[in-house]
Write a protein that holds these residues in place. Structure first.
Motif, mmCIF file in Angstrom:
data_model
loop_
_atom_site.group_PDB
_atom_site.id
_atom_site.type_symbol
_atom_site.label_atom_id
_atom_site.label_comp_id
_atom_site.label_asym_id
_atom_site.label_seq_id
_atom_site.Cartn_x
_atom_site.Cartn_y
_atom_site.Cartn_z
ATOM 1 N N GLY A 36 -17.940 -22.984 44.107
ATOM 2 C CA GLY A 36 -16.886 -23.676 43.798
ATOM 3 C C GLY A 36 -15.741 -22.966 43.048
ATOM 4 N N ASP A 37 -16.076 -22.156 42.412
ATOM 5 C CA ASP A 37 -15.020 -21.313 41.544
ATOM 6 C C ASP A 37 -14.412 -20.414 42.628
ATOM 7 N N ALA A 38 -15.092 -19.760 43.367
ATOM 8 C CA ALA A 38 -14.630 -18.875 44.377
ATOM 9 C C ALA A 38 -13.680 -19.494 45.196
ATOM 10 N N LEU A 92 -10.618 -12.764 44.330
ATOM 11 C CA LEU A 92 -11.014 -13.619 43.151
ATOM 12 C C LEU A 92 -12.222 -13.964 42.913
ATOM 13 N N ASP A 93 -12.714 -13.716 41.698
ATOM 14 C CA ASP A 93 -13.996 -14.207 41.127
ATOM 15 C C ASP A 93 -15.048 -13.207 41.589
ATOM 16 N N LEU A 94 -14.607 -11.888 41.653
ATOM 17 C CA LEU A 94 -15.584 -10.864 41.900
ATOM 18 C C LEU A 94 -15.371 -9.615 41.164
ATOM 19 N N ASP A 117 -10.631 -12.278 37.957
ATOM 20 C CA ASP A 117 -11.930 -12.464 37.630
ATOM 21 C C ASP A 117 -12.274 -12.886 36.169
ATOM 22 N N HIS A 118 -13.662 -13.389 36.249
ATOM 23 C CA HIS A 118 -13.985 -13.679 34.692
ATOM 24 C C HIS A 118 -15.776 -12.690 34.456
ATOM 25 N N HIS A 119 -16.134 -12.011 35.682
ATOM 26 C CA HIS A 119 -17.510 -11.461 35.255
ATOM 27 C C HIS A 119 -17.324 -10.319 34.132
ATOM 28 N N ILE A 120 -18.386 -9.744 34.111
ATOM 29 C CA ILE A 120 -18.318 -8.563 33.187
ATOM 30 C C ILE A 120 -17.938 -7.434 34.062
ATOM 31 N N ALA A 137 -14.191 -19.681 33.799
ATOM 32 C CA ALA A 137 -13.970 -19.664 35.308
ATOM 33 C C ALA A 137 -13.003 -19.021 35.786
ATOM 34 N N THR A 138 -12.699 -18.445 37.016
ATOM 35 C CA THR A 138 -11.635 -17.787 37.435
ATOM 36 C C THR A 138 -10.672 -18.996 37.636
ATOM 37 N N ALA A 139 -10.901 -19.936 37.945
ATOM 38 C CA ALA A 139 -9.927 -21.041 38.302
ATOM 39 C C ALA A 139 -9.134 -21.397 37.121
ATOM 40 N N THR A 167 -17.505 -26.735 38.210
ATOM 41 C CA THR A 167 -18.634 -26.074 38.859
ATOM 42 C C THR A 167 -19.020 -24.822 37.885
ATOM 43 N N ASP A 168 -18.268 -23.953 37.455
ATOM 44 C CA ASP A 168 -18.592 -22.944 36.614
ATOM 45 C C ASP A 168 -18.964 -23.464 35.075
ATOM 46 N N THR A 169 -18.556 -24.552 34.718
ATOM 47 C CA THR A 169 -19.123 -25.079 33.322
ATOM 48 C C THR A 169 -20.198 -25.866 33.518
HETATM 49 MN MN MN Z 1 -16.928 -17.935 38.729
#
Ligand code: MN
Ligand code: 5GP
Length: 330
Positions: A36-38, A92-94, A117-120, A137-139, A167-169
């Motif tokens: 969903g975030d992607a 986004l989101d990667l 993005d919000h990943h490490i 979340a990226t969103a 979705t990401d929370t």
């Molecule tokens: Mn995400």
């Protein structure tokens, strides 16, 4: 309307604004097996570019899963680019471009790339990077970005962005839920985002095969002798027998994780021949991302995943469970 303006790096905001406004033809993308975030983030960016009248397309390795087809604009998602002269890519989101899957080369051939993005951070691709691993979340990062330069957020964009945040929370239940995520979600509701549509489509609807697959996975779950590691294995023949596919595994690992003694849960599955995937989850203080990274995957501390090619599912099960038990000791 009283809308809180977020505290983003002004320089990055200005660069994002300038780069997107002056773009001519943009390719927007996100990771394979998009969640969903992607997709919420990718489609929100596409709606934003439409508003700027900048030509754009959304190109993703696979199409929207069943529960995300409702996203405004989901019918514009392509598996292949229609152009070969983009001047800007927005991903986004990667955290690493191999997560783009088969469309990676198309994105890599574009002269300029924005990554949000919000990943490490992993390989740190992108010319303009808006990355915050503390963001849930990226969103959320995107919503803050649009609010920061006061770009009007349409109801369609608001629904896409809300989907990513919700979705990401885990519907504001996970530990990553911040005051900002709730405040921005409230703002998106004010702007016409339809949270009841998101809840119904994402959580209250699934095909029969998905419910049967979940039943089978729960019935056949396995526990370590101390009850702290829980896993379930779904084989190719299980998917075939139940008429299920990879996207129907959504939500199963969190049910395994909900068992009160469990500290780490894994769903190990072979949705396609010679391709085994694992979803990993853990409670606070236990890091499963490092284990996922050792097997070539990644993610967040408490939610990560990895993919194994050309290995038997029995082999994967054995080595992964052994590694997860080590996570408890560190
Ligand atoms: Mn995400
Ligand atoms: P899920 O288990 O829901 O598919 O993924 C959980 C988290 O791990 C997500 O943030 C997702 O992006 C990440 N993740 C899942 N599989 C992989 C993988 O194969 N490689 C990497 N780098 N991250 C993954």
């Amino acid at each position: 309307m009283d809308i809180p303006l977020p505290d983003l790096d002004r320089h990055l905001v200005a660069q994002f604004q300038e780069t997107t406004r002056s773009a001519r033809r943009v390719i927007v993308g996100t990771h394979l097996n998009p969640d969903g975030d992607a997709l919420g983030s990718a489609l929100a960016v596409s709606h934003y570019l439409d508003a700027l009248e900048v030509e754009n397309e959304v190109v993703v390795h696979n199409g929207p899963p069943y529960n995300l087809k409702f996203l405004p604009g989901s019918d514009r998602i392509r598996h292949q680019s229609q152009w070969d002269d983009h001047d800007l890519a927005i991903v986004l989101d990667l955290d690493s471009l191999d997560r783009l899957g088969k469309v990676r080369e198309t994105f890599e051939s574009v002269p300029r790339m924005i990554l949000i993005d919000h990943h490490i951070p992993h390989h740190e691709p992108g010319d303009l990077r808006i990355v915050d691993p503390t963001s849930p979340a990226t969103a959320l990062l995107l919503a803050e970005l649009f609010l920061a330069f006061e770009h009007p957020i349409s109801p369609a964009m608001a629904t896409c962005l809300l989907t990513g945040i919700v979705t990401d929370t885990g519907s504001f239940r996970f530990r990553n839920t911040t005051p900002d995520s709730l405040a921005i979600a409230a703002t998106l509701l004010k702007l016409g985002g339809d949270i009841s549509l998101v809840s119904e489509e994402v959580y209250q609807k699934r095909p029969l095969a998905a419910t049967r697959l979940m039943g089978f996975a729960l019935e056949n779950l396995q526990l370590s002798p101390d009850g702290r590691v829980c896993w379930s294995v779904l084989r190719l023949e299980d998917f075939d027998r139940l008429g299920a596919s990879e996207e129907h595994t959504e939500g199963i690992v969190s049910e395994l994780m909900a068992i009160d003694t469990v500290q780490i849960a894994a769903l190990i599955r072979e949705p396609k021949q010679d391709r085994v995937r694992a979803s990993l989850r853990s409670r606070a203080g236990i890091d499963v991302a490092s284990a996922a990274r050792e097997f070539g995957g990644g993610g967040h501390k408490n939610a990560a995943g990895c993919t194994f090619m050309d290995e038997s599912i029995d082999q994967v099960e054995q080595k992964l469970v052994q590694r997860l038990r080590q996570c408890l000791e560190s």
